[in-house]
Design a protein around this motif. Structure first.
Motif, PDB file in Angstrom:
ATOM      1  N   ARG A   2       0.814  -1.203   0.000  1.00 35.93           N
ATOM      2  CA  ARG A   2       0.000   0.000   0.000  1.00 35.93           C
ATOM      3  C   ARG A   2       0.853   1.260   0.000  1.00 35.93           C
ATOM      4  NH1 ARG A   2      -3.734   1.737   5.089  1.00 35.93           N
ATOM      5  NH2 ARG A   2      -5.410   2.680   3.975  1.00 35.93           N
ATOM      6  N   THR A   9     -10.462  -1.784   3.884  1.00 34.71           N
ATOM      7  CA  THR A   9     -11.804  -2.274   4.085  1.00 34.71           C
ATOM      8  C   THR A   9     -12.081  -2.217   5.589  1.00 34.71           C
ATOM      9  OG1 THR A   9     -11.237  -3.807   2.335  1.00 34.71           O
ATOM     10  CG2 THR A   9     -13.304  -4.185   3.465  1.00 34.71           C
ATOM     11  N   TYR A  74      -8.885  -0.321   5.978  1.00 32.23           N
ATOM     12  CA  TYR A  74      -7.990  -1.223   5.247  1.00 32.23           C
ATOM     13  C   TYR A  74      -7.912  -2.585   5.926  1.00 32.23           C
ATOM     14  CZ  TYR A  74      -4.383  -1.216   1.548  1.00 32.23           C
ATOM     15  OH  TYR A  74      -3.659  -1.417   0.392  1.00 32.23           O
ATOM     16  N   GLN A 177      -7.421   2.428  -4.420  1.00 36.94           N
ATOM     17  CA  GLN A 177      -7.458   3.491  -3.419  1.00 36.94           C
ATOM     18  C   GLN A 177      -6.463   4.576  -3.791  1.00 36.94           C
ATOM     19  OE1 GLN A 177      -6.274   2.451   0.566  1.00 36.94           O
ATOM     20  NE2 GLN A 177      -7.356   4.176   1.469  1.00 36.94           N
ATOM     21  N   THR A 180      -2.040   5.437  -3.032  1.00 39.65           N
ATOM     22  CA  THR A 180      -1.388   4.156  -2.777  1.00 39.65           C
ATOM     23  C   THR A 180      -0.377   3.809  -3.861  1.00 39.65           C
ATOM     24  OG1 THR A 180      -3.037   2.897  -4.013  1.00 39.65           O
ATOM     25  CG2 THR A 180      -3.494   3.283  -1.680  1.00 39.65           C
ATOM     26  N   GLN A 209     -10.498   2.000   0.895  1.00 37.47           N
ATOM     27  CA  GLN A 209     -10.457   0.701   0.225  1.00 37.47           C
ATOM     28  C   GLN A 209     -11.806  -0.003   0.305  1.00 37.47           C
ATOM     29  OE1 GLN A 209      -8.174  -0.820  -1.674  1.00 37.47           O
ATOM     30  NE2 GLN A 209      -9.565  -2.562  -1.919  1.00 37.47           N
ATOM     31  N   VAL A 212     -13.684   0.766  -2.727  1.00 38.37           N
ATOM     32  CA  VAL A 212     -13.095   0.094  -3.886  1.00 38.37           C
ATOM     33  C   VAL A 212     -13.604  -1.343  -3.967  1.00 38.37           C
ATOM     34  CG1 VAL A 212     -10.936  -0.683  -4.956  1.00 38.37           C
ATOM     35  CG2 VAL A 212     -11.011   1.534  -3.787  1.00 38.37           C
ATOM     36  N   THR A 213     -13.565  -2.035  -2.836  1.00 37.82           N
ATOM     37  CA  THR A 213     -14.021  -3.428  -2.796  1.00 37.82           C
ATOM     38  C   THR A 213     -15.498  -3.523  -3.150  1.00 37.82           C
ATOM     39  OG1 THR A 213     -12.381  -3.914  -1.069  1.00 37.82           O
ATOM     40  CG2 THR A 213     -14.179  -5.494  -1.361  1.00 37.82           C
ATOM     41  N   ALA A 226      -4.836  -4.141  -4.717  1.00 41.00           N
ATOM     42  CA  ALA A 226      -4.607  -3.657  -3.353  1.00 41.00           C
ATOM     43  C   ALA A 226      -3.472  -4.465  -2.753  1.00 41.00           C
ATOM     44  CB  ALA A 226      -5.866  -3.802  -2.509  1.00 41.00           C
ATOM     45  N   ILE A 230      -4.985  -7.342   2.148  1.00 44.72           N
ATOM     46  CA  ILE A 230      -6.298  -6.725   1.992  1.00 44.72           C
ATOM     47  C   ILE A 230      -7.110  -7.478   0.943  1.00 44.72           C
ATOM     48  CG2 ILE A 230      -7.382  -4.692   0.939  1.00 44.72           C
ATOM     49  CD1 ILE A 230      -4.575  -4.664   3.566  1.00 44.72           C
TER      50      ILE A 230
END
Length: 303
Positions: A2, A9, A74, A177, A180, A209, A212-213, A226, A230
């Protein structure tokens, strides 16, 4: 691995698409991070090393606590617990064990990731603990103490329905993210696409994050990249909805971020990590979260 730029998350990841409602706004009013919304780790346990405690900066000795800048979006590294304010995850568990060697408590101050190094540099935080990859760019501004090793992993929906090739994602919707290492990675890959006369990668960036997920789970993004812990944790949480794509690459150490002026403190952190390794608390923190494969023994200042 990262986090490259200088400028996460959550525990709600298992709630699926409700993730986006638990993003940076949970950190502080307006979602800016930091502020007065801090959470304290339990008091130190175990044997205090008085020689290490003597090396603490005067500010920390006086306060009896270490103020930590952290981006708790995260998982499983750092995230917010169900109460929406307590920071948890293996990164926090490990640093709590390290702080115990000094005989002080820990105040975690949630922040946007890209503001943490600036906060350490300005004195707002005593240290940054948030899965920072160690880079030459960062070492030019702050001290970094290595404590773990991770790489980049791509994640997509089962069967890779969009036929994503991590090395040729031209024209695809890819989540990442901001701030990063992976953001720089996908930006470079997109430039290769356009240089070759192909469509640019459609980068879908988020500050957290978790968002993003959620984009990959919902199908808004075709894939994401990622840090390896993660990505693997997201796959585990969203059973049957995500799978890894390819192998982990570009492995590099994580580092605690310490002011350039606090070299003695940084060296003391190296010794505290060695002590945590020796008494088993280092390994216990990683094993609890299933991330022991990234553990290291060569803790060092600015490796």
């Amino acid at each position: 691995m990262r986090r490259l730029s200088l400028v996460a998350t959550t525990g709600a990841v298992a709630l699926g698409l409700t993730l986006s409602a638990c993003g940076s706004n949970s950190l502080s009013p307006g979602g800016s991070g930091g502020g007065n919304n801090t959470s304290s780790a339990p008091g130190p346990t175990g044997t205090v090393d008085q020689a290490l405690a003597a090396k603490l900066p005067a500010k920390i000795k006086s306060a009896g606590k270490i103020v930590v800048g952290i981006d708790p979006t995260y998982a499983p590294n750092e995230m917010l617990a169900a109460d929406g304010k307590t920071v948890e995850g293996w990164d926090a568990d490990l640093f709590n064990a390290v702080a115990a060697k000094f005989g002080v408590t820990v105040d975690y101050s949630p922040s946007k990731f890209d503001a943490i190094i600036l906060g350490v540099d300005s004195g707002k935080y005593d240290i940054g603990v948030s899965s920072f990859s160690i880079t030459d760019q960062r070492k030019a501004k702050v001290n970094m103490v290595s404590y773990y090793k991770a790489g980049t992993l791509w994640v997509t929906k089962p069967g890779n329905p969009a036929k994503i090739d991590p090395n040729n994602a031209c024209g695809k919707n890819i989540g990442v993210q901001t701030g990063t290492t992976q953001f720089d990675d996908i930006s470079a890959k997109s430039k290769k696409c356009t240089d070759a006369g192909k469509p640019a990668v459609h980068i879908l960036p988020h500050d957290g994050q978790n968002q993003v997920t959620a984009d990959v789970v919902s199908g808004k993004a075709d894939a994401m990249l990622a840090d390896s812990p993660i990505g693997l944790y997201a796959i585990k949480q969203f059973q049957g909805k995500l799978e890894k794509l390819g192998d982990v690459y570009d492995s590099a150490p994580y580092g605690y971020v310490v002011p350039k002026s606090e070299t003695d403190f940084a060296n003391a952190l190296v010794d505290a990590l060695k002590a945590a390794k020796a008494d088993g608390s280092y390994d216990a923190a990683l094993k609890k979260w299933g991330v022991e494969s990234g553990g290291i023994t060569d803790f060092a200042l600015n490796p």
